[in-house]
Design a protein around this motif. Structure first.
Motif, mmCIF file in Angstrom:
data_model
loop_
_atom_site.group_PDB
_atom_site.id
_atom_site.type_symbol
_atom_site.label_atom_id
_atom_site.label_comp_id
_atom_site.label_asym_id
_atom_site.label_seq_id
_atom_site.Cartn_x
_atom_site.Cartn_y
_atom_site.Cartn_z
ATOM 1 N N MET A 1 73.877 25.916 5.443
ATOM 2 C CA MET A 1 73.937 26.299 4.020
ATOM 3 C C MET A 1 74.497 27.718 3.893
ATOM 4 S SD MET A 1 70.843 26.167 1.273
ATOM 5 C CE MET A 1 70.390 27.875 1.263
ATOM 6 N N SER A 2 75.578 27.839 3.197
ATOM 7 C CA SER A 2 76.188 29.160 3.041
ATOM 8 C C SER A 2 75.581 29.868 1.837
ATOM 9 C CB SER A 2 77.697 28.999 2.863
ATOM 10 O OG SER A 2 78.200 30.085 2.135
ATOM 11 N N ALA A 3 75.236 31.115 2.033
ATOM 12 C CA ALA A 3 74.615 31.870 0.942
ATOM 13 C C ALA A 3 75.671 32.555 0.071
ATOM 14 C CB ALA A 3 73.661 32.921 1.499
ATOM 15 N N ASP A 4 76.932 32.618 0.568
ATOM 16 C CA ASP A 4 77.974 33.389 -0.117
ATOM 17 C C ASP A 4 78.320 32.828 -1.491
ATOM 18 O OD1 ASP A 4 77.979 34.984 1.994
ATOM 19 O OD2 ASP A 4 79.860 34.271 2.876
ATOM 20 N N THR A 5 78.686 31.547 -1.509
ATOM 21 C CA THR A 5 79.179 30.963 -2.755
ATOM 22 C C THR A 5 78.123 30.988 -3.854
ATOM 23 O OG1 THR A 5 80.102 29.459 -1.140
ATOM 24 C CG2 THR A 5 80.882 29.258 -3.405
ATOM 25 N N PRO A 6 76.893 30.511 -3.582
ATOM 26 C CA PRO A 6 75.892 30.554 -4.657
ATOM 27 C C PRO A 6 75.619 31.982 -5.138
ATOM 28 C CG PRO A 6 75.132 29.212 -2.827
ATOM 29 C CD PRO A 6 76.368 29.910 -2.370
ATOM 30 N N LEU A 7 75.687 32.945 -4.203
ATOM 31 C CA LEU A 7 75.403 34.328 -4.608
ATOM 32 C C LEU A 7 76.454 34.818 -5.601
ATOM 33 C CD1 LEU A 7 73.689 36.856 -4.300
ATOM 34 C CD2 LEU A 7 75.197 37.558 -2.434
ATOM 35 N N THR B 1 78.353 32.989 -7.494
ATOM 36 C CA THR B 1 78.186 32.248 -8.736
ATOM 37 C C THR B 1 77.047 32.848 -9.551
ATOM 38 O OG1 THR B 1 78.702 30.366 -7.354
ATOM 39 C CG2 THR B 1 78.119 29.894 -9.634
ATOM 40 N N LEU B 2 75.959 33.165 -8.834
ATOM 41 C CA LEU B 2 74.801 33.760 -9.504
ATOM 42 C C LEU B 2 75.171 35.084 -10.159
ATOM 43 C CD1 LEU B 2 71.586 33.595 -9.760
ATOM 44 C CD2 LEU B 2 71.593 35.247 -7.894
ATOM 45 N N LEU B 3 75.883 35.939 -9.403
ATOM 46 C CA LEU B 3 76.242 37.262 -9.910
ATOM 47 C C LEU B 3 77.174 37.171 -11.111
ATOM 48 C CD1 LEU B 3 76.769 39.357 -6.660
ATOM 49 C CD2 LEU B 3 74.978 39.621 -8.365
ATOM 50 N N THR B 4 78.098 36.192 -11.076
ATOM 51 C CA THR B 4 79.082 36.124 -12.159
ATOM 52 C C THR B 4 78.561 35.395 -13.391
ATOM 53 O OG1 THR B 4 80.071 34.257 -10.998
ATOM 54 C CG2 THR B 4 81.150 36.383 -10.759
ATOM 55 N N THR B 5 77.298 34.924 -13.347
ATOM 56 C CA THR B 5 76.756 34.344 -14.575
ATOM 57 C C THR B 5 76.491 35.444 -15.604
ATOM 58 O OG1 THR B 5 74.585 34.439 -13.580
ATOM 59 C CG2 THR B 5 75.660 32.273 -13.606
ATOM 60 N N THR B 6 76.363 36.691 -15.131
ATOM 61 C CA THR B 6 76.177 37.795 -16.067
ATOM 62 C C THR B 6 77.440 38.650 -16.128
ATOM 63 O OG1 THR B 6 75.260 40.030 -16.011
ATOM 64 C CG2 THR B 6 74.699 38.611 -14.179
ATOM 65 N N PRO B 7 77.818 39.082 -17.329
ATOM 66 C CA PRO B 7 79.024 39.914 -17.445
ATOM 67 C C PRO B 7 78.864 41.260 -16.742
ATOM 68 C CG PRO B 7 77.906 39.694 -19.565
ATOM 69 C CD PRO B 7 77.219 38.777 -18.622
ATOM 70 N N ALA C 1 90.266 34.530 -14.265
ATOM 71 C CA ALA C 1 89.743 34.052 -15.549
ATOM 72 C C ALA C 1 88.246 34.348 -15.675
ATOM 73 C CB ALA C 1 90.009 32.563 -15.697
ATOM 74 N N THR C 2 87.497 34.153 -14.558
ATOM 75 C CA THR C 2 86.052 34.414 -14.575
ATOM 76 C C THR C 2 85.787 35.905 -14.792
ATOM 77 O OG1 THR C 2 85.937 32.724 -12.866
ATOM 78 C CG2 THR C 2 83.911 33.926 -13.342
ATOM 79 N N TYR C 3 86.571 36.725 -14.053
ATOM 80 C CA TYR C 3 86.418 38.175 -14.198
ATOM 81 C C TYR C 3 86.698 38.588 -15.630
ATOM 82 C CZ TYR C 3 87.968 42.943 -14.475
ATOM 83 O OH TYR C 3 88.144 44.231 -14.894
#
Lengths: 241, 117
Positions: free
Chosen positions: A1-7, A9-15, A64-66
């Motif tokens: 299980m890679s921790a990178d991608t979810p992290l 995603t988690l961080l970019t849920t907030t502006p 686009a996310t940024y």
């Protein structure tokens, strides 16, 4: 299980992530700019933008996310543009003093600012879409986007043209001022704002508040003049050809 | 909180700009309309209220940072324009140099006293 991608995603849920990234790149860019002894060919904003683009590529965050998160900052561009009314008012007496030469210069210079580049690009065989995208290259971003949409250009390319134009205006103005033996901050500021929109105006405020006020004036007058006349001229030329 | 009420003024002027555009369909941005309205208001009042100065000064200082997110987008469209970049760059760089020289030359001729500060 890679921790990178979810992290990520988690961080970019907030502006706040995009905002923090922008602040960090800006501060780092400014610090580097000072360290390099403020070179006129490499403005702080270009250093910061390169750092930011590098950081986005490195962590694999889509633009686009940024951009979505960074809206929290860019929304302030509205009130910040309004705020330019203050230095404009403070310099009003000095602007009124020069209203006649400025009023004669502006239509000619603003027209040429668009025409020179369009003519060169046309001679080099650029497509109509590209011509439509770079026509508003000397106009401040919020106005230029509206103009470009009317002409049928690409907004992303326009923003690129704005960056190149703004950045190149700064060394061009210092060079031209030296050639023509001009050290009047009012003229230098006006030329910076007229040709280099917001990037030139930011540079002018680094020179002095007077230069900054004349740059704001040049920037807004060019914006208004171009917004009104360019779409009209474009339609006439397209009909003719 | 003078800065906060100054900020409210700036936002209000921007919103007024939006309303003006909605009714007149002017091809100008609401920021520019707000800027001209603010300048006109200050000219009528004859001074800059501390609240507006407290909000406007830091915002102007941050202008460069506020345009950065848009500027960064350029690096992400470079691939789409393969082959066209040289022509575009030459046009922008030469065109800007010519127009800067023209602007300064014209101003110098029109003002006539280039070295007076």
């Amino acid at each position: 299980m890679s921790a990178d991608t979810p992290l990520l995603t988690l961080l970019t849920t907030t502006p706040l992530f995009a905002v923090g990234l922008t602040l960090a790149a800006y501060l780092l860019g400014s610090a580097l700019f000072q360290r390099l002894k403020r070179p006129s060919w490499l403005p702080a904003i270009l250093i910061a933008a390169l750092l930011l683009a590098g950081a986005l590529a490195l962590i694999g965050l889509p633009y686009a996310t940024y951009q979505q998160g960074a809206t929290w900052l860019t929304v302030l561009l509205g009130p910040a543009t309004v705020a330019l009314g203050m230095p404009l008012y403070q310099q009003l007496p000095r602007i009124v003093e020069l209203w006649r030469p400025l009023a004669i210069c502006l239509p000619i210079a603003a027209t040429l600012a668009a025409c020179y580049s369009l003519a060169i690009a046309w001679l080099l065989g650029s497509s109509d879409t590209i011509l439509a995208s770079i026509a508003a290259k000397s106009v401040t971003a919020p106005i230029a986007i509206g103009i470009t949409e009317q002409l049928g250009g690409t907004v992303a390319l326009l923003l690129g043209a704005l960056l190149v134009t703004g950045v190149i205006t700064i060394p061009c103005v210092s060079l031209a001022a030296r050639w023509l033996h001009i050290d009047d901050e009012r003229l230098i500021g006006f030329a910076l704002g007229l040709n280099g929109h917001a990037i030139g105006t930011v540079r002018a405020f680094e020179i002095s508040p007077t230069a900054g006020a004349f740059a704001s004036l040049g920037m807004s007058l060019t914006g208004i003049f171009t917004a009104v006349l360019l779409p009209l001229a474009w339609r006439l030329i397209s009909m003719g050809s | 909180m003078p800065a906060l009420s100054g900020f409210l003024w700036l936002i209000s002027y921007w919103l007024i700009g939006e309303v003006v555009i909605h009714f007149t369909a002017l091809p100008i941005s609401s920021g520019v309309i707000g800027m001209l309205l603010l300048c006109a208001t200050l000219a009528v009042r004859g001074r800059v209220p501390t609240s507006i100065a407290a909000a406007a000064q830091p915002l102007i200082a941050l202008l460069a940072m506020l345009i950065m997110p848009g500027v960064v987008g350029v690096f992400f469209i470079i691939g789409e324009l393969a082959g066209q970049w040289t022509a575009i760059l030459i046009a922008l760089v030469l065109g800007t140099l010519f127009s800067v020289v023209t602007t300064l030359w014209l101003l110098k001729r029109l003002i006539g006293r280039p070295n007076v500060r």
